[in-house]
Design a protein around this motif. Structure first.
Motif, PDB file in Angstrom:
ATOM      1  N   VAL A  37      -0.272  -3.347   9.384  1.00 18.87           N
ATOM      2  CA  VAL A  37       0.734  -2.284   9.323  1.00 18.87           C
ATOM      3  C   VAL A  37       2.046  -2.943   8.940  1.00 18.87           C
ATOM      4  CG1 VAL A  37       1.843  -0.389  10.542  1.00 18.87           C
ATOM      5  CG2 VAL A  37      -0.346  -1.269  11.338  1.00 18.87           C
ATOM      6  N   CYS A  39       5.089  -0.920   6.703  1.00 16.39           N
ATOM      7  CA  CYS A  39       6.160   0.091   6.651  1.00 16.39           C
ATOM      8  C   CYS A  39       5.896   1.286   7.565  1.00 16.39           C
ATOM      9  CB  CYS A  39       6.344   0.587   5.229  1.00 16.39           C
ATOM     10  SG  CYS A  39       4.997   1.619   4.649  1.00 16.39           S
ATOM     11  N   TYR A  40       4.619   1.597   7.793  1.00 16.01           N
ATOM     12  CA  TYR A  40       4.228   2.739   8.621  1.00 16.01           C
ATOM     13  C   TYR A  40       4.699   4.057   8.000  1.00 16.01           C
ATOM     14  CZ  TYR A  40       2.226   3.453  13.313  1.00 16.01           C
ATOM     15  OH  TYR A  40       1.389   3.731  14.362  1.00 16.01           O
ATOM     16  N   GLY A  42       3.565   4.925   4.589  1.00 19.25           N
ATOM     17  CA  GLY A  42       2.772   5.209   3.392  1.00 19.25           C
ATOM     18  C   GLY A  42       3.344   4.611   2.129  1.00 19.25           C
ATOM     19  N   ALA A  43       4.268   3.640   2.257  1.00 22.53           N
ATOM     20  CA  ALA A  43       4.935   3.129   1.062  1.00 22.53           C
ATOM     21  C   ALA A  43       4.420   1.770   0.599  1.00 22.53           C
ATOM     22  CB  ALA A  43       6.433   3.017   1.319  1.00 22.53           C
ATOM     23  N   GLY A  45       1.272  -0.087   1.296  1.00 21.95           N
ATOM     24  CA  GLY A  45      -0.128  -0.369   0.973  1.00 21.95           C
ATOM     25  C   GLY A  45      -0.800  -1.374   1.891  1.00 21.95           C
ATOM     26  N   CYS A  47      -1.874  -1.032   4.842  1.00 19.68           N
ATOM     27  CA  CYS A  47      -2.893  -0.457   5.714  1.00 19.68           C
ATOM     28  C   CYS A  47      -4.025   0.184   4.912  1.00 19.68           C
ATOM     29  CB  CYS A  47      -2.230   0.586   6.605  1.00 19.68           C
ATOM     30  SG  CYS A  47      -1.497   1.890   5.605  1.00 19.68           S
ATOM     31  N   SER A  57      -3.774   5.130   2.290  1.00 18.46           N
ATOM     32  CA  SER A  57      -2.931   4.435   3.273  1.00 18.46           C
ATOM     33  C   SER A  57      -3.259   4.996   4.636  1.00 18.46           C
ATOM     34  CB  SER A  57      -1.446   4.687   2.983  1.00 18.46           C
ATOM     35  OG  SER A  57      -1.080   4.001   1.819  1.00 18.46           O
ATOM     36  N   CYS A  59      -2.029   4.579   7.471  1.00 15.25           N
ATOM     37  CA  CYS A  59      -0.934   4.903   8.395  1.00 15.25           C
ATOM     38  C   CYS A  59      -0.474   6.338   8.189  1.00 15.25           C
ATOM     39  CB  CYS A  59       0.243   3.945   8.207  1.00 15.25           C
ATOM     40  SG  CYS A  59       1.117   4.173   6.661  1.00 15.25           S
TER      41      CYS A  59
HETATM   42  S1  FES Z   1       1.800   0.514   6.588  1.00 19.78           S
HETATM   43 FE1  FES Z   1       2.758   0.689   4.680  1.00 19.78          FE
HETATM   44  S2  FES Z   1       1.510   2.126   3.666  1.00 19.78           S
HETATM   45 FE2  FES Z   1       0.748   2.075   5.632  1.00 19.78          FE
END
Ligand code: FES
Ligand code: FES
Lengths: 167, 686
Positions: A37, A39-40, A42-43, A45, A47, A57, A59
């Motif tokens: 994990v 950025c949490y 979705g930016a 990649g 995850c 993604s 997250c």
């Molecule tokens: S943690 Fe970055 S896209 Fe999911």
């Protein structure tokens, strides 16, 4: 909420809270730590997993949405022959991305291999652009990806021909 | 270990143990002021809160003689300063406890920007020097050119957040798993704060992503507070910053403001060159001297002038603490210096390439690198050929003077040139923060090597072993190497200062050669030990140089702006460099390319604190928006290796911004430059 889904070729049944995200489910409840994990949001990649053989993604997906679906994580994909071949080409080219971007890159390449996309640098770039890595060489990534995709497409075409011949 | 990529990937965030506790900081919401009161609610079971009072007289770490508080006591020095450390059995509980704590502050008036505090700044280090040489008389007519330039913070690029895991073991033994480029400092800090003896503190490097920038001393803070909590609560503790926390508050490249003035005569020679610069170090910065002196080194030696005056200072400001980044402060310096030279060329209507050739300090480069030939004429000639620089530059200048493109619908183009050096092998404090190698050969023909570095790959370790085995004519298995994090090796400071791989390569060879000659003279009956530090690479008359070798390089950036939208497209970056002997060209290329990309991000990504605070944190241009990057190695006849990892940070910003300035017909002076700013520059034929 109790859900059933397939995780790395095994049937699983879990009780998930409504707000739990897939990446947390995988890392916390199943101890599958290779997908990371960052950025949490979705930016980045980090995850990335395969959901019904498409890269997503994890997250940005809630755990209950896995109901009835098939998930492959890094741990599951590592057991495949395709991964061994991909990894071999990575090593041959001295391409060693960190574990935060590694699986996003590998799954994007995997998805491309199984798509109908024509192989050229534009389409490969498009396929890999969801991966946010600012610390390894994009030129090398593209070259490695091209080598992998060409080799895999060849194998897949060979298999198709074999199947047709057998029929 | 992070050096062993074959290991199972234990990043700090992956580690979990039975009965462990999670920890987090509660941080200040204000920028400057005083804490009036802290109200902590009734705490759930197994939740603890630590404040500065709990740490008492130990509420600080010492880095390079500077004391940095662990938790804010009364005074708040920057937004985000940690005030409390909270531990709980789960991250959910942590979150709810944090939300229920109430802190009252008395806030000081906030500054509009870090550069608006010019008068009230607190200087923590300053330098000034001047040199003048006899030469031709000043051209009375030559007008003076004065410009100012500024660079913003540079954000780190590691995807894993900073963190530490403290494993609490039987009889209070601590295993500290951390991602740090100065593990020795982590160990010392944990020993100080817990009063545990060395044998009870074991520091392990967690796996980490490729870049270390910004991880010099902050991991020691995390380790100090977490180990204090672990000892008090007798539990294992995991303290990992959230991504947002890490981006907002971990160490960044220090912003800088430069004033440069100079004048050139008809001969294109610089008559004088005056540099005045200020670095804004945030609330704390323990390496102000190293940073300012490195800039002064660049200012003193890169260009020749009859008189050079340098005045520099580092001051603290009310922003989060800064840290060292690749290139230390040369990227900030070269941005300003190269922008200035390009501006001078434009004003004088001379070729930026010729202007450089006329003024670069060729004698210095020959001297420090033990060269016979001048390297910059070779690099610039080849770069010119490859990029067709002179022709394109003249064509775009012609367009610029006509106020942009005269062909509606076509793109607007720009091209920029820059030159720079990367300094390798700091030669400032003998034995402290210096590259060092200690080597001993036993009578049983076993070679032990201690290096002040963390090798960046297995291949590097192999190269070191091969060099020793070849020079001493012994099998590779007889050579063992210990690195800067092991107990056998002295603490030589963070790897950014003490771990330049190319300098270590040279020191290893130097040690092995000396051992060989000693063994030939005195025999091998007794253990022979030799120790070398970076200054040993300089001959006696060069001992004053702050660094022991430099990598020379030049770059061209080519850009275009889309018609109407003015969207910036970076078409191509070409880098040419002389980095001496290259051990592994594929790896070298990857390193340079990566640094080029990170430099582009520094130039194009708006990461002013204001934007960070507004939470526009996760803008990354994807692979589809990166330009073609060509890297050309031109090694001189001298074979020793020089560094490559940092040069792009010094080269790219000025080349890129100059190209944009040419396209929009403006004298630009600061980065970042984003599309919105370009669009608003106006006066362009949109
Ligand atoms: S943690 Fe970055 S896209 Fe999911
Ligand atoms: S994020 Fe993994 S190598 Fe860049």
């Amino acid at each position: 909420m109790i859900i059933r889904f397939t995780l790395n070729n095994e049937e699983k049944t879990v009780d998930v809270p409504a707000t739990k995200r897939v990446i947390d489910l995988l890392r916390e409840d199943f101890d599958l730590l290779r997908n990371k994990v960052s950025c949490y949001q979705g930016a980045c990649g980090s995850c990335s997993i395969l959901l019904d053989n498409c890269i997503v993604s994890s997250c940005s997906i809630l755990a209950f949405e896995l109901k009835g679906r098939t998930v492959v994580t890094a741990e599951g994909f590592m057991k495949t022959e395709e991964y061994q071949r991909i990894n071999h080409i990575f090593q041959k080219n001295q391409y060693d991305p960190c574990d935060f971007c590694r699986w996003g890159k590998i799954f994007a390449i995997h998805e491309f291999i199984h798509s109908e996309e024509h192989i050229d640098s534009d389409s490969l770039t498009r396929a890999l652009k969801g991966n946010q890595c600012n610390c390894s060489s994009p030129t090398l990534l593209l070259s490695v990806a091209e080598q992998i995709v060409k080799a895999e497409k060849k194998i897949n075409t060979g298999r198709k021909h074999e199947r047709t011949a057998r029929k | 270990m992070n050096i062993d990529s074959g290991d199972y990937p234990y990043y700090v965030s992956d580690i979990r143990r039975e009965e462990m506790l999670y920890a987090c900081f509660l941080r200040s919401h204000i920028t400057e002021g005083r804490i009036q009161s802290v109200k902590i609610p009734q705490l759930p079971k197994n939740v603890s809160v630590f404040s500065a009072k709990d740490f008492g007289k130990k509420n600080f770490i010492t880095v390079n003689n500077l004391k940095i508080p662990l938790l804010a006591d009364k005074e708040i020095r920057y937004r985000g300063e940690p005030i409390l450390l909270i531990t709980a059995p789960s991250s959910e509980t942590l979150k709810s406890v944090c939300e229920s704590v109430e802190i009252e502050y008395k806030e000081k008036e906030m500054l509009e920007s870090i550069f608006s505090d010019l008068n009230g700044k607190t200087v923590i280090y300053k330098t000034s020097c001047s040199q003048s040489a006899a030469g031709e008389q000043e051209d009375e007519e030559a007008p003076e050119v004065i410009s100012s330039f500024n660079t913003p913070v540079q954000e780190h690029f590691y995807p894993d957040s900073q963190g530490v895991f403290i494993e609490y073991g039987p009889s209070s033994k601590l295993k500290v798993i951390v991602s740090s480029e100065w593990p020795k400092h982590v160990k010392q800090t944990v020993m100080n704060i817990t009063e545990l003896p060395s044998e009870k503190v074991f520091v392990m490097l967690a796996k980490s992503s490729p870049t270390f920038d910004g991880k010099i001393w902050q991991p020691s803070i995390l380790a100090a507070v977490a180990s204090f909590a672990a000892i008090n609560l007798k539990k294992s503790i995991k303290l990992v910053l959230s991504k947002k926390e890490d981006i907002l508050y971990s160490g960044k490249r220090a912003p800088a403001l430069f004033f440069i003035d100079a004048c050139i005569g008809d001969s294109m020679k610089l008559h004088f060159l005056n540099f005045s610069f200020t670095y804004y170090c945030g609330a704390y910065f323990p390496f102000a001297k190293e940073m300012i002196e490195t800039t002064a080194f660049g200012a003193k030696y890169f260009y020749n002038a009859r008189s050079i005056k340098i005045r520099g200072e580092a001051c603290v400001s009310n922003t989060p603490p800064t840290d060292f980044f690749s290139g230390i402060s040369l990227p900030q310096f070269f941005f300003a210096a190269e922008m200035f030279i390009n501006r001078l060329a434009k004003q004088k209507e001379v070729s930026p390439l010729e202007l450089r050739l006329a003024n670069i300090n060729h004698a210095f480069f020959r001297s420090i690198n033990y060269e016979k030939k001048d390297i910059f004429p070779i690099l610039l000639a080849e770069l010119n050929n490859r990029c067709d620089f002179t022709r394109k530059h003249a064509a775009y200048e012609h367009m610029r003077k006509r106020g942009g493109t005269s062909f509606p619908g076509s793109v607007i183009r720009g091209i920029g040139l820059s030159t720079a050096f990367q300094a390798n092998g700091l030669n400032m404090h003998r034995g402290r923060f210096n590259q060092s190698v200690r080597m001993s050969l036993t009578p049983e023909n076993i070679v032990k090597v201690n290096v002040s570095s963390i090798p960046n790959s297995k291949r590097t370790r192999q190269i070191w072993k091969e060099s020793v085995s070849e020079i001493l004519n012994l099998p590779i298995r007889n050579v063992t190497i210990s690195y800067s994090f092991s107990d056998e090796t002295a603490s030589n400071g963070p790897t950014l200062l003490s771990g330049n791989i190319s300098t270590i390569n040279r020191l290893i060879k130097l040690c092995a050669e000396e051992i060989r000659s000693k063994a030939q003279t005195h025999g091998r009956e007794q253990t022979i030990t030799v120790e070398k530090v970076s200054s040993d690479l300089l001959s006696r008359n060069k001992k004053k140089f702050l660094y022991t070798s430099v990598t020379c390089a030049a770059a061209v950036a080519e850009i275009s702006l889309r018609f109407l939208t003015m969207e910036l497209i970076i078409d191509k970056i070409t880098v040419i460099l002389d980095c001496g002997y290259i051990n592994n060209e594929a790896v070298a290329r990857q390193k340079i390319e990566t640094a080029v990309i990170q430099s582009i991000l520094w130039v194009t990504r708006d990461e002013s604190y204001q934007n960070l605070i507004n939470e526009s944190l996760f803008y990354y241009p994807g692979i589809d928006r990166l330009p073609e990057i060509e890297i050309i190695f031109r090694s001189s006849e001298n074979g020793f290796e020089k560094g490559i990892g940092e040069i792009a940070y010094s080269l790219i910003p000025a080349a890129l911004l100059t190209a944009v300035g040419q396209a929009v017909n403006k004298d630009l002076k600061e980065i970042p430059i984003e599309n919105e700013k370009i669009f608003n520059l106006g006066e362009v034929d949109k």
